[in-house]
Design a protein around this motif. Structure first.
Motif, PDB file in Angstrom:
ATOM      1  N   ARG A  80       0.847  -1.190   0.000  1.00  0.00           N
ATOM      2  CA  ARG A  80       0.000   0.000   0.000  1.00  0.00           C
ATOM      3  C   ARG A  80       0.892   1.253   0.000  1.00  0.00           C
ATOM      4  NH1 ARG A  80      -4.149   0.326   4.794  1.00  0.00           N
ATOM      5  NH2 ARG A  80      -4.858  -1.577   3.682  1.00  0.00           N
ATOM      6  N   PRO A  81       0.899   2.023  -1.109  1.00  0.00           N
ATOM      7  CA  PRO A  81       1.737   3.224  -1.170  1.00  0.00           C
ATOM      8  C   PRO A  81       1.328   4.250  -0.115  1.00  0.00           C
ATOM      9  CG  PRO A  81       0.997   2.587  -3.361  1.00  0.00           C
ATOM     10  CD  PRO A  81       0.205   1.772  -2.389  1.00  0.00           C
ATOM     11  N   PHE A  82       2.311   4.940   0.419  1.00  0.00           N
ATOM     12  CA  PHE A  82       2.120   6.012   1.404  1.00  0.00           C
ATOM     13  C   PHE A  82       1.464   5.511   2.694  1.00  0.00           C
ATOM     14  CE2 PHE A  82       1.938   8.003  -2.829  1.00  0.00           C
ATOM     15  CZ  PHE A  82       3.091   8.775  -2.755  1.00  0.00           C
ATOM     16  N   GLN A  83       1.659   4.246   2.993  1.00  0.00           N
ATOM     17  CA  GLN A  83       1.194   3.714   4.266  1.00  0.00           C
ATOM     18  C   GLN A  83       1.909   4.412   5.425  1.00  0.00           C
ATOM     19  OE1 GLN A  83      -1.217   1.607   5.132  1.00  0.00           O
ATOM     20  NE2 GLN A  83      -0.657   1.762   7.310  1.00  0.00           N
ATOM     21  N   ASP A  87       0.899   5.599   9.288  1.00  0.00           N
ATOM     22  CA  ASP A  87       1.723   5.191  10.428  1.00  0.00           C
ATOM     23  C   ASP A  87       2.150   6.407  11.249  1.00  0.00           C
ATOM     24  OD1 ASP A  87       1.493   2.591   9.570  1.00  0.00           O
ATOM     25  OD2 ASP A  87       3.418   2.592   8.502  1.00  0.00           O
ATOM     26  N   ILE A  88       2.451   7.505  10.580  1.00  0.00           N
ATOM     27  CA  ILE A  88       2.837   8.728  11.292  1.00  0.00           C
ATOM     28  C   ILE A  88       1.682   9.226  12.152  1.00  0.00           C
ATOM     29  CG2 ILE A  88       3.431  11.166  10.988  1.00  0.00           C
ATOM     30  CD1 ILE A  88       5.078  10.323   8.539  1.00  0.00           C
ATOM     31  N   ARG A  89       0.484   9.243  11.577  1.00  0.00           N
ATOM     32  CA  ARG A  89      -0.683   9.683  12.337  1.00  0.00           C
ATOM     33  C   ARG A  89      -0.942   8.781  13.539  1.00  0.00           C
ATOM     34  NH1 ARG A  89      -4.722  10.709   7.145  1.00  0.00           N
ATOM     35  NH2 ARG A  89      -3.701  12.634   6.393  1.00  0.00           N
ATOM     36  N   ARG A  90      -0.772   7.491  13.343  1.00  0.00           N
ATOM     37  CA  ARG A  90      -1.034   6.541  14.424  1.00  0.00           C
ATOM     38  C   ARG A  90       0.009   6.658  15.529  1.00  0.00           C
ATOM     39  NH1 ARG A  90      -0.558   2.414  11.657  1.00  0.00           N
ATOM     40  NH2 ARG A  90       1.495   1.687  12.361  1.00  0.00           N
ATOM     41  N   GLU A  91       1.266   6.917  15.162  1.00  0.00           N
ATOM     42  CA  GLU A  91       2.350   6.967  16.141  1.00  0.00           C
ATOM     43  C   GLU A  91       2.475   8.327  16.821  1.00  0.00           C
ATOM     44  OE1 GLU A  91       4.229   4.532  17.103  1.00  0.00           O
ATOM     45  OE2 GLU A  91       3.707   2.980  15.652  1.00  0.00           O
ATOM     46  N   GLN A  92       1.803   9.356  16.275  1.00  0.00           N
ATOM     47  CA  GLN A  92       1.931  10.695  16.845  1.00  0.00           C
ATOM     48  C   GLN A  92       1.313  10.751  18.241  1.00  0.00           C
ATOM     49  OE1 GLN A  92       3.702  12.971  15.189  1.00  0.00           O
ATOM     50  NE2 GLN A  92       3.585  14.383  16.925  1.00  0.00           N
ATOM     51  N   THR A  93       2.095  11.198  19.221  1.00  0.00           N
ATOM     52  CA  THR A  93       1.624  11.187  20.611  1.00  0.00           C
ATOM     53  C   THR A  93       1.541  12.579  21.221  1.00  0.00           C
ATOM     54  OG1 THR A  93       3.894  10.837  21.373  1.00  0.00           O
ATOM     55  CG2 THR A  93       2.520   8.876  21.027  1.00  0.00           C
ATOM     56  N   PHE A 100       6.747  15.751  16.767  1.00  0.00           N
ATOM     57  CA  PHE A 100       6.693  15.212  15.399  1.00  0.00           C
ATOM     58  C   PHE A 100       8.005  14.544  15.021  1.00  0.00           C
ATOM     59  CE2 PHE A 100       7.261  15.779  10.785  1.00  0.00           C
ATOM     60  CZ  PHE A 100       6.154  15.076  10.327  1.00  0.00           C
ATOM     61  N   LEU A 101       9.118  15.194  15.375  1.00  0.00           N
ATOM     62  CA  LEU A 101      10.420  14.630  15.037  1.00  0.00           C
ATOM     63  C   LEU A 101      10.736  13.380  15.847  1.00  0.00           C
ATOM     64  CD1 LEU A 101      12.565  17.884  14.675  1.00  0.00           C
ATOM     65  CD2 LEU A 101      11.550  16.486  12.874  1.00  0.00           C
ATOM     66  N   ARG A 102      10.115  13.231  17.004  1.00  0.00           N
ATOM     67  CA  ARG A 102      10.320  12.031  17.808  1.00  0.00           C
ATOM     68  C   ARG A 102       9.431  10.880  17.375  1.00  0.00           C
ATOM     69  NH1 ARG A 102      10.656  14.473  24.019  1.00  0.00           N
ATOM     70  NH2 ARG A 102      12.726  15.458  23.800  1.00  0.00           N
ATOM     71  N   ASN A 103       8.531  11.127  16.456  1.00  0.00           N
ATOM     72  CA  ASN A 103       7.623  10.090  15.963  1.00  0.00           C
ATOM     73  C   ASN A 103       8.436   8.998  15.277  1.00  0.00           C
ATOM     74  OD1 ASN A 103       5.778   8.579  14.284  1.00  0.00           O
ATOM     75  ND2 ASN A 103       4.288  10.220  14.589  1.00  0.00           N
ATOM     76  N   PRO A 104       8.358   7.742  15.716  1.00  0.00           N
ATOM     77  CA  PRO A 104       9.151   6.664  15.100  1.00  0.00           C
ATOM     78  C   PRO A 104       8.889   6.506  13.608  1.00  0.00           C
ATOM     79  CG  PRO A 104       8.190   5.931  17.177  1.00  0.00           C
ATOM     80  CD  PRO A 104       7.572   7.255  16.862  1.00  0.00           C
ATOM     81  N   ALA A 105       7.640   6.702  13.191  1.00  0.00           N
ATOM     82  CA  ALA A 105       7.323   6.558  11.771  1.00  0.00           C
ATOM     83  C   ALA A 105       7.970   7.671  10.951  1.00  0.00           C
ATOM     84  CB  ALA A 105       5.806   6.557  11.572  1.00  0.00           C
TER      85      ALA A 105
END
Length: 368
Positions: A80-83, A87-93, A100-105
């Protein structure tokens, strides 16, 4: 293998090994294509080799402790392209740039881009590729890596142990494109352009002489080692005398005497760096002078090592003394003849010198 520094150490070590194997062909090609070597360009090429090994280590390591599929559920294909956006949205805390820069994704996506930036820079600067070719190279290398991960290192393992991700393909290719744009920064390094056209004679310097001598020694050792291994595999372990002859003396005789006699007088190493010895008349030395040069130079060094292996009669200290004396006398006298050249009455000149009148101007100056 969980320590992230281990792949880096492996990459550097493998880069040194690869550089050693490719050193002589690279030196020969550089002198013929550019007319000179260039220290900064050598360092840049070495950097490329280490980078190539880094791609291998960071994309394939760590290797799993078991070759079975149990415990490797992560090894699958993500198409799936741009998955990575989801992942960034899900990992954002949290909110803000720092979160944002600490986001693992985010870090993973940035790493995938950055990983291929050097490839784009090397493709444009070292290999003179255009934008489309650089992007295609980045895409092809990334595709090969993803296929390697998908197939479990081309079916070496029973199942994949790394994730093959189409997003990696996209971000890696983007990194190569970014690297193409940043490649002009490498032009700031000195020595990008040859100091003169390739066919122009260069000075005979100490560094160039020592490089040719080093190529001679390394080539004799590599050829002797190869012949010794092949002989052992085909005929079993030979006795001490035969081992000394086939692994030391005969390779030295071929590279340091036979090649000069049938050629222009230059040893194998001198031919690599475009040097040759010249007799008093500026031409190819007489046979007796080449014989004296062989016995009092690198050829004498390997002959003494052969005798040391055969009779154990204290010849090794003499070989070491000859080795260091040859190196020192290749540095200090203005003509850089070395011990063998001084004894045999020979000069060393650039093979591109058109006539004997050009020789004195090639004795000193900037190294080619």
């Amino acid at each position: 293998m969980t320590d992230p520094t281990i792949p880096a150490v492996i990459a550097v070590f493998a880069g040194f090994v690869l550089a050693g194997l490719l050193a002589v062909p690279y030196i020969a090609a550089s002198y013929r294509r550019r007319g000179e070597l260039g220290l900064w360009r050598v360092l840049l090429v070495f950097g490329f080799l280490v980078y190539a090994m880094s791609l291998w280590t960071y994309t394939l390591l760590p290797i799993p402790e078991t070759t079975t599929c149990a415990g490797h559920a992560a090894g699958h294909l993500q198409l799936r392209p741009f998955q990575f956006v989801a992942d960034i949205r899900r990992e954002q805390t949290g909110a803000g740039l720092r979160a944002f820069l600490r986001n693992p994704a985010v870090q993973q996506a940035v790493f995938n881009v950055a990983l291929f930036v050097p490839l784009g820079m090397f493709a444009r600067h070292l290999f003179r590729r255009g934008f489309l070719a650089t992007v295609a190279i980045g895409f092809a290398v990334s595709l090969f890596i993803e296929c390697t991960q998908l197939t479990g290192v081309w079916f070496l393992f029973e199942c994949p142990y790394r994730l093959a991700d189409v997003d990696d393909l996209l971000t890696n290719t983007l990194g190569a494109a970014v690297g193409f744009g940043l490649a002009p920064l490498l032009r700031l390094l000195p020595g990008n352009e040859p100091s003169a056209p390739p066919g122009t004679p260069r000075p005979v310097t100490a560094r160039r002489r020592l490089l040719g001598m080093a190529v001679d020694v390394v080539s004799v050792v590599l050829l002797g080692t190869t012949v010794g291994i092949v002989t052992t595999l085909l005929a079993g372990e030979p006795d001490t005398v035969v081992t000394a002859l086939i692994s030391t003396f005969l390779p030295a005789l071929l590279l340091l005497f036979v090649i000069p006699v049938v050629g222009n007088g230059a040893s194998f190493g001198q031919r690599v760096v475009l040097l040759r010895p010249a007799g008093p008349d500026g031409g190819k030395p007489a046979l007796w002078r080449m014989t004296v040069r062989f016995l009092t130079g690198s050829g004498g060094y390997f002959t003494l090592l052969t005798l040391a292996s055969v009779v154990n009669g204290g010849f090794e200290p003499l070989a070491n003394l000859l080795f260091f004396a040859s190196g020192i006398l290749a540095i200090r006298p203005e003509g850089h003849q070395g011990l063998s050249g001084l004894i045999a009455g020979l000069r060393v000149i650039d093979v591109r010198a058109l006539d004997d009148q050009e020789v004195p101007s090639l004795v000193s100056g900037k190294d080619g």
